[in-house]
Design a protein around this motif. Structure first.
Motif, PDB file in Angstrom:
ATOM      1  N   THR A 107       0.841  -1.204   0.000  1.00  0.00           N
ATOM      2  CA  THR A 107       0.000   0.000   0.000  1.00  0.00           C
ATOM      3  C   THR A 107       0.874   1.251   0.000  1.00  0.00           C
ATOM      4  O   THR A 107       0.583   2.216  -0.724  1.00  0.00           O
ATOM      5  CB  THR A 107      -0.948  -0.005   1.216  1.00  0.00           C
ATOM      6  N   ASP A 108       1.945   1.231   0.772  1.00  0.00           N
ATOM      7  CA  ASP A 108       2.882   2.369   0.774  1.00  0.00           C
ATOM      8  C   ASP A 108       3.494   2.560  -0.614  1.00  0.00           C
ATOM      9  O   ASP A 108       3.633   3.694  -1.089  1.00  0.00           O
ATOM     10  CB  ASP A 108       3.996   2.160   1.802  1.00  0.00           C
ATOM     11  N   ARG A 109       3.842   1.452  -1.266  1.00  0.00           N
ATOM     12  CA  ARG A 109       4.405   1.532  -2.624  1.00  0.00           C
ATOM     13  C   ARG A 109       3.375   2.102  -3.593  1.00  0.00           C
ATOM     14  O   ARG A 109       3.700   2.939  -4.443  1.00  0.00           O
ATOM     15  CB  ARG A 109       4.872   0.159  -3.094  1.00  0.00           C
ATOM     16  N   LEU A 110       2.129   1.658  -3.474  1.00  0.00           N
ATOM     17  CA  LEU A 110       1.071   2.173  -4.342  1.00  0.00           C
ATOM     18  C   LEU A 110       0.911   3.682  -4.153  1.00  0.00           C
ATOM     19  O   LEU A 110       0.832   4.427  -5.133  1.00  0.00           O
ATOM     20  CB  LEU A 110      -0.254   1.457  -4.066  1.00  0.00           C
ATOM     21  N   LYS A 111       0.892   4.139  -2.912  1.00  0.00           N
ATOM     22  CA  LYS A 111       0.757   5.582  -2.647  1.00  0.00           C
ATOM     23  C   LYS A 111       1.916   6.356  -3.260  1.00  0.00           C
ATOM     24  O   LYS A 111       1.716   7.397  -3.893  1.00  0.00           O
ATOM     25  CB  LYS A 111       0.694   5.848  -1.142  1.00  0.00           C
ATOM     26  N   LYS A 112       3.117   5.854  -3.092  1.00  0.00           N
ATOM     27  CA  LYS A 112       4.297   6.522  -3.650  1.00  0.00           C
ATOM     28  C   LYS A 112       4.222   6.562  -5.173  1.00  0.00           C
ATOM     29  O   LYS A 112       4.446   7.611  -5.791  1.00  0.00           O
ATOM     30  CB  LYS A 112       5.560   5.792  -3.204  1.00  0.00           C
ATOM     31  N   ASN A 113       3.892   5.432  -5.781  1.00  0.00           N
ATOM     32  CA  ASN A 113       3.805   5.378  -7.240  1.00  0.00           C
ATOM     33  C   ASN A 113       2.679   6.257  -7.766  1.00  0.00           C
ATOM     34  O   ASN A 113       2.817   6.902  -8.806  1.00  0.00           O
ATOM     35  CB  ASN A 113       3.621   3.941  -7.720  1.00  0.00           C
ATOM     36  N   ARG A 114       1.562   6.289  -7.062  1.00  0.00           N
ATOM     37  CA  ARG A 114       0.439   7.128  -7.483  1.00  0.00           C
ATOM     38  C   ARG A 114       0.827   8.604  -7.402  1.00  0.00           C
ATOM     39  O   ARG A 114       0.521   9.375  -8.314  1.00  0.00           O
ATOM     40  CB  ARG A 114      -0.795   6.845  -6.638  1.00  0.00           C
ATOM     41  N   ASP A 115       1.497   8.992  -6.341  1.00  0.00           N
ATOM     42  CA  ASP A 115       1.957  10.389  -6.222  1.00  0.00           C
ATOM     43  C   ASP A 115       2.884  10.751  -7.376  1.00  0.00           C
ATOM     44  O   ASP A 115       2.771  11.827  -7.961  1.00  0.00           O
ATOM     45  CB  ASP A 115       2.676  10.612  -4.891  1.00  0.00           C
ATOM     46  N   THR A 116       3.796   9.845  -7.698  1.00  0.00           N
ATOM     47  CA  THR A 116       4.741  10.097  -8.792  1.00  0.00           C
ATOM     48  C   THR A 116       4.009  10.210 -10.123  1.00  0.00           C
ATOM     49  O   THR A 116       4.258  11.139 -10.902  1.00  0.00           O
ATOM     50  CB  THR A 116       5.795   8.973  -8.873  1.00  0.00           C
ATOM     51  N   SER A 117       3.094   9.290 -10.397  1.00  0.00           N
ATOM     52  CA  SER A 117       2.388   9.337 -11.683  1.00  0.00           C
ATOM     53  C   SER A 117       1.500  10.577 -11.760  1.00  0.00           C
ATOM     54  O   SER A 117       1.440  11.223 -12.802  1.00  0.00           O
ATOM     55  CB  SER A 117       1.607   8.050 -11.937  1.00  0.00           C
ATOM     56  N   ASP A 118       0.847  10.941 -10.668  1.00  0.00           N
ATOM     57  CA  ASP A 118       0.024  12.164 -10.666  1.00  0.00           C
ATOM     58  C   ASP A 118       0.882  13.396 -10.939  1.00  0.00           C
ATOM     59  O   ASP A 118       0.492  14.278 -11.706  1.00  0.00           O
ATOM     60  CB  ASP A 118      -0.700  12.333  -9.326  1.00  0.00           C
ATOM     61  N   ARG A 119       2.041  13.443 -10.329  1.00  0.00           N
ATOM     62  CA  ARG A 119       2.941  14.585 -10.526  1.00  0.00           C
ATOM     63  C   ARG A 119       3.393  14.666 -11.987  1.00  0.00           C
ATOM     64  O   ARG A 119       3.378  15.736 -12.597  1.00  0.00           O
ATOM     65  CB  ARG A 119       4.149  14.471  -9.580  1.00  0.00           C
ATOM     66  N   MET A 120       3.757  13.533 -12.571  1.00  0.00           N
ATOM     67  CA  MET A 120       4.203  13.518 -13.969  1.00  0.00           C
ATOM     68  C   MET A 120       3.067  13.910 -14.912  1.00  0.00           C
ATOM     69  O   MET A 120       3.277  14.656 -15.870  1.00  0.00           O
ATOM     70  CB  MET A 120       4.753  12.148 -14.356  1.00  0.00           C
ATOM     71  N   LEU A 121       1.881  13.423 -14.634  1.00  0.00           N
ATOM     72  CA  LEU A 121       0.741  13.775 -15.487  1.00  0.00           C
ATOM     73  C   LEU A 121       0.413  15.259 -15.381  1.00  0.00           C
ATOM     74  O   LEU A 121       0.090  15.904 -16.389  1.00  0.00           O
ATOM     75  CB  LEU A 121      -0.476  12.916 -15.131  1.00  0.00           C
TER      76      LEU A 121
END
Length: 154
Positions: A109-123
């Motif tokens: 879940t922590d990995r998902l949150k981190k990856n989601r934050d990164t993808s949102d930032r890139m988008l």
């Protein structure tokens, strides 16, 4: 007493199975978020739509599994409790079974949150670039997109 204990173990085994399924879905979602971030960073916009289509059924699955988990937790007497609270109230045998899956689920879940934050930032970065390019197009007397627009987005 033995029947009750067997029933509790079956309920616990079902609960653990649901947690494992949740963990697997969370891991798949984290992987997709990572792919989305990479696609956005590399300006591979055509790769985003298929990723989002893969993500949708996983999100629905996650919701269904979460509902199932809550029902199973209630059947075990853990209605409305957090994982930490469950560990505080579980007996030693239950703690031994629950601890590894809770740890795995938290890490994923922590990995998902981190990856989601990164993808949102890139988008958001890519969207901002498009907004800037669109604004440049409206300011140009000929109304045409600058060459850099075609290099990046067409």
């Amino acid at each position: 007493m033995i029947m009750e204990r067997t029933g509790q173990m079956t309920a616990l085994e079902e609960f653990l199975g649901t947690l494992r399924q949740l963990s697997d879905v969370v891991e798949k979602l984290a992987h997709i978020e990572d792919e989305k971030a990479t696609a956005a960073a590399e300006k591979q916009h055509d790769a985003l739509d298929p990723l989002m289509r893969r993500e949708q059924p996983l999100i629905l699955s996650l919701r269904g599994l979460e509902k199932q988990r809550m029902e199973q937790a209630a059947a075990l007497g853990w209605d409305g409790l957090t994982f930490r609270q469950i560990m505080d109230t579980a007996d030693p045998e239950q703690k031994e079974a629950l601890s590894p899956i809770f740890t795995e689920l938290r890490e994923r879940t922590d990995r998902l949150k981190k990856n989601r934050d990164t993808s949102d930032r890139m988008l958001r970065v890519r969207l901002r670039e498009l907004e800037i390019m669109t604004a440049e197009m409206t300011r140009r007397p000929d109304g045409k997109a600058p060459a850099s627009f075609h290099d990046r987005y067409v």
